[in-house]
Design an enzyme around this catalytic site. Structure first.
Site, PDB file in Angstrom:
ATOM      1  N   GLU A 123      -7.488  27.793  -2.081  1.00 14.85           N
ATOM      2  CA  GLU A 123      -7.317  26.437  -2.608  1.00 14.85           C
ATOM      3  C   GLU A 123      -7.134  26.441  -4.120  1.00 14.85           C
ATOM      4  O   GLU A 123      -6.346  25.674  -4.654  1.00 14.85           O
ATOM      5  CB  GLU A 123      -8.518  25.556  -2.233  1.00 14.85           C
ATOM      6  CG  GLU A 123      -8.518  25.122  -0.775  1.00 14.85           C
ATOM      7  CD  GLU A 123      -7.288  24.278  -0.410  1.00 14.85           C
ATOM      8  OE1 GLU A 123      -6.765  23.565  -1.283  1.00 14.85           O
ATOM      9  OE2 GLU A 123      -6.844  24.381   0.749  1.00 14.85           O
ATOM     10  N   CYS A 158       7.569   5.960  12.904  1.00 16.44           N
ATOM     11  CA  CYS A 158       7.848   5.991  11.460  1.00 16.44           C
ATOM     12  C   CYS A 158       8.529   4.699  11.007  1.00 16.44           C
ATOM     13  O   CYS A 158       9.690   4.430  11.336  1.00 16.44           O
ATOM     14  CB  CYS A 158       8.731   7.198  11.133  1.00 16.44           C
ATOM     15  SG  CYS A 158       9.115   7.308   9.383  1.00 16.44           S
ATOM     16  N   TRP A 172      -5.373  33.231   5.079  1.00 15.29           N
ATOM     17  CA  TRP A 172      -6.710  32.611   5.067  1.00 15.29           C
ATOM     18  C   TRP A 172      -6.979  31.794   6.329  1.00 15.29           C
ATOM     19  O   TRP A 172      -8.062  31.288   6.512  1.00 15.29           O
ATOM     20  CB  TRP A 172      -6.905  31.750   3.820  1.00 15.29           C
ATOM     21  CG  TRP A 172      -5.804  30.773   3.552  1.00 15.29           C
ATOM     22  CD1 TRP A 172      -5.718  29.504   4.040  1.00 15.29           C
ATOM     23  CD2 TRP A 172      -4.643  30.979   2.752  1.00 15.29           C
ATOM     24  NE1 TRP A 172      -4.568  28.907   3.599  1.00 15.29           N
ATOM     25  CE2 TRP A 172      -3.893  29.787   2.799  1.00 15.29           C
ATOM     26  CE3 TRP A 172      -4.161  32.059   1.999  1.00 15.29           C
ATOM     27  CZ2 TRP A 172      -2.679  29.650   2.117  1.00 15.29           C
ATOM     28  CZ3 TRP A 172      -2.957  31.907   1.321  1.00 15.29           C
ATOM     29  CH2 TRP A 172      -2.238  30.724   1.386  1.00 15.29           C
ATOM     30  N   LEU A 202       0.434  33.641 -11.805  1.00 16.21           N
ATOM     31  CA  LEU A 202       0.080  32.377 -11.148  1.00 16.21           C
ATOM     32  C   LEU A 202      -0.078  31.243 -12.162  1.00 16.21           C
ATOM     33  O   LEU A 202      -0.014  30.076 -11.803  1.00 16.21           O
ATOM     34  CB  LEU A 202      -1.237  32.528 -10.366  1.00 16.21           C
ATOM     35  CG  LEU A 202      -1.129  33.107  -8.959  1.00 16.21           C
ATOM     36  CD1 LEU A 202      -2.513  33.303  -8.356  1.00 16.21           C
ATOM     37  CD2 LEU A 202      -0.299  32.207  -8.050  1.00 16.21           C
ATOM     38  N   TYR A 233     -10.744  16.900  -4.886  1.00 19.52           N
ATOM     39  CA  TYR A 233      -9.754  17.365  -3.908  1.00 19.52           C
ATOM     40  C   TYR A 233     -10.164  18.721  -3.311  1.00 19.52           C
ATOM     41  O   TYR A 233     -10.152  18.917  -2.092  1.00 19.52           O
ATOM     42  CB  TYR A 233      -8.358  17.467  -4.559  1.00 19.52           C
ATOM     43  CG  TYR A 233      -7.382  18.136  -3.629  1.00 19.52           C
ATOM     44  CD1 TYR A 233      -6.696  17.392  -2.674  1.00 19.52           C
ATOM     45  CD2 TYR A 233      -7.193  19.525  -3.654  1.00 19.52           C
ATOM     46  CE1 TYR A 233      -5.842  18.007  -1.775  1.00 19.52           C
ATOM     47  CE2 TYR A 233      -6.344  20.142  -2.765  1.00 19.52           C
ATOM     48  CZ  TYR A 233      -5.668  19.386  -1.828  1.00 19.52           C
ATOM     49  OH  TYR A 233      -4.833  19.989  -0.926  1.00 19.52           O
ATOM     50  N   GLN A 258      -1.159  23.623  -8.066  1.00 19.59           N
ATOM     51  CA  GLN A 258       0.076  23.725  -8.887  1.00 19.59           C
ATOM     52  C   GLN A 258       0.996  24.860  -8.451  1.00 19.59           C
ATOM     53  O   GLN A 258       1.914  25.214  -9.186  1.00 19.59           O
ATOM     54  CB  GLN A 258      -0.245  23.947 -10.377  1.00 19.59           C
ATOM     55  CG  GLN A 258      -1.374  23.157 -10.934  1.00 19.59           C
ATOM     56  CD  GLN A 258      -0.973  21.741 -11.251  1.00 19.59           C
ATOM     57  OE1 GLN A 258       0.196  21.420 -11.269  1.00 19.59           O
ATOM     58  NE2 GLN A 258      -1.936  20.876 -11.467  1.00 19.59           N
ATOM     59  N   THR A 287       4.087  22.962 -17.047  1.00 19.06           N
ATOM     60  CA  THR A 287       3.880  21.499 -16.953  1.00 19.06           C
ATOM     61  C   THR A 287       5.145  20.797 -17.462  1.00 19.06           C
ATOM     62  O   THR A 287       6.201  20.983 -16.896  1.00 19.06           O
ATOM     63  CB  THR A 287       2.602  21.050 -17.701  1.00 19.06           C
ATOM     64  OG1 THR A 287       2.717  21.373 -19.083  1.00 19.06           O
ATOM     65  CG2 THR A 287       1.372  21.714 -17.120  1.00 19.06           C
ATOM     66  N   CYS A 318      12.010  14.957  14.417  1.00 17.84           N
ATOM     67  CA  CYS A 318      10.612  14.695  14.062  1.00 17.84           C
ATOM     68  C   CYS A 318       9.827  14.156  15.269  1.00 17.84           C
ATOM     69  O   CYS A 318      10.218  13.155  15.873  1.00 17.84           O
ATOM     70  CB  CYS A 318      10.564  13.678  12.927  1.00 17.84           C
ATOM     71  SG  CYS A 318       8.885  13.140  12.551  1.00 17.84           S
ATOM     72  N   CYS A 350       8.355  16.632   7.143  1.00 16.41           N
ATOM     73  CA  CYS A 350       8.593  15.436   6.327  1.00 16.41           C
ATOM     74  C   CYS A 350       8.706  15.887   4.867  1.00 16.41           C
ATOM     75  O   CYS A 350       7.904  15.537   4.008  1.00 16.41           O
ATOM     76  CB  CYS A 350       7.459  14.437   6.522  1.00 16.41           C
ATOM     77  SG  CYS A 350       7.893  12.791   5.963  1.00 16.41           S
TER      78      CYS A 350
HETATM   79 FE1  SF4 Z   1       9.044  11.915   7.942  1.00 11.24          FE
HETATM   80 FE2  SF4 Z   1       9.472   9.668   9.287  1.00 11.24          FE
HETATM   81 FE3  SF4 Z   1      11.434  11.436   9.036  1.00 11.24          FE
HETATM   82 FE4  SF4 Z   1       9.333  11.984  10.581  1.00 11.24          FE
HETATM   83  S1  SF4 Z   1      10.832  10.382  10.883  1.00 11.24           S
HETATM   84  S2  SF4 Z   1      10.310  13.357   9.088  1.00 11.24           S
HETATM   85  S3  SF4 Z   1       7.675  10.986   9.437  1.00 11.24           S
HETATM   86  S4  SF4 Z   1      10.472  10.276   7.387  1.00 11.24           S
END
Ligand code: SF4
Length: 368
Positions: A37, A208, A24, A80, A120, A42, A302, A202, A192
């Site tokens: 979406e 962070c 998409w 689904l 949402y 879920q 659920t 990261c 993350c």
């Molecule tokens: Fe997530 Fe922070 Fe780790 Fe980056 S440094 S992956 S934002 S916890």
């Protein structure tokens, strides 16, 4: 976190290079975004992709949905779960064709009036399909901000969810909502992550707070745990003249319009075979006797953990015409024809097992 702009820039650059090539994302056609979406509610992204591709091949626009047989639509959705979503898609497709020339509207109030579209999904459609400046906060985004900002209480708490939304709005680059929201969600899903986030590589590690405070493993703080509810059910495969009896659930029921074998919840202290005999009488008026235990199937939805005891059964006396005590329709079908119908997850497992093991309809045993 004061330097909002670098985090936004880093996330946008990361997304430009690392995003998954999802179907998409090729055209950002509003119809495709809407269906994706709804499917993603879920359900994990990887699981959705094959369903989405099959759906688009057969139902490429709202008018194809309203012209398709109901069986086709439910079959495309089978697996689904959360089948009320399908019923809402069909209702919405009809409204789109009747009132919007077959197109998704971009206005939030109009979107929110469509069945199955809540705040949402309206955020997601507005920003991803129409690139309108609004943020989308899903569980991936919540987790990312809970760590980035080292939020010491559950992000589900109302004040925290308002705070996270405001932070996302602060970082949102005007005119780039489509890329920004997807970047946030994708980053939460791929970098993350819930378990073992990739902090060592990261690109926003320098911003962070949880990393600096050593609290990554403790973020996000969990809300109250949901307890699993165990349910025992029993169902019977009624065989007559080489065919199997199935019934279509009521449109007002859970798993509306799906097919099933009659059965239901076991009463306290009830033997599962007795449940089958009782349920058949209540739902269809049939007097049956259980012949063989077929299998026990376990599945979850659920918070429910279902144990489904399946039996083969036969008429206890002369065959009779079925009543519609708990169904809108019923049919006698061959083993192979079962595959043409959409069943809820537990009964689908049962059907797959019967097909894979070639259930012998004359002796009512599994031959595999
Ligand atoms: Fe997530 Fe922070 Fe780790 Fe980056 S440094 S992956 S934002 S916890």
């Amino acid at each position: 976190m004061n330097e909002a702009f670098p985090v936004t820039t880093i996330l946008m650059e990361w997304f430009a290079h690392c995003q998954r090539p999802l179907p998409w994302r090729q055209s950002y056609d509003p119809y495709q975004i809407w269906i994706s979406e709804i499917m993603l509610q879920q359900t994990q992204m990887d699981r959705v992709v094959p369903f989405f591709l099959r759906w688009m091949k057969r139902l490429p626009n709202p008018s194809a949905i309203i012209s398709a047989p109901e069986e086709t639509i439910y079959k495309l959705w089978e697996g689904l779960g959360y089948y009320s979503r399908v019923a809402n898609i069909v209702k919405t497709a009809r409204i789109l064709c009747d009132q919007f020339d077959g197109q998704l509207p971009a206005e939030r109030t109009l979107l929110l009036n469509l069945p199955g579209i809540g705040p949402y999904t309206a955020d997601a459609i507005q920003s991803i399909a129409f690139n309108i400046n609004t943020v989308v906060v899903d569980a991936n985004v919540e987790r990312f901000f809970a760590r980035l900002l080292d939020i010491p209480t559950s992000p589900k708490e109302k004040e925290n969810s308002i705070y996270i939304r405001k932070q996302a709005e602060r970082l949102l680059p005007s005119g780039q909502a489509r890329a920004f929201n997807q970047a946030l969600m994708e980053f939460g899903a791929l970098v993350c992550t819930p378990k073992q986030p990739m902090c060592e590589t990261c690109p926003v590690a320098g911003f962070c707070e949880a990393l600096q405070q050593g609290t990554v493993a403790a973020r996000p703080v969990r809300g109250r745990a949901q307890y699993a509810v165990k349910i025992n059910m029993a169902t019977g495969i009624l065989i007559q003249d080489g065919k199997i009896f199935i019934q279509k659930r009521l449109a007002s029921d859970i798993w509306a319009n799906l097919w099933e074998f009659p059965g239901g919840r076991m009463r306290p202290d009830e033997n599962p075979a007795d449940t089958v005999v009782r349920e058949y009488l209540e739902e269809t008026g049939f007097r049956v006797r259980v012949t063989d235990k077929l299998v026990t199937v376990r599945h979850s939805y659920t918070v429910y953990r279902v144990t489904l005891h399946a039996f083969c059964c036969q008429f206890a006396g002369p065959p009779s015409e079925p009543l519609l005590g708990a169904a809108q329709e019923n049919r006698w079908v061959t083993l192979a024809e079962l595959d043409n119908y959409a069943f809820p997850a537990g009964h689908r497992k049962l059907v797959d097992l019967m097909l894979a093991n070639d259930l012998n309809l004359s002796t009512t045993t599994l031959t595999g």
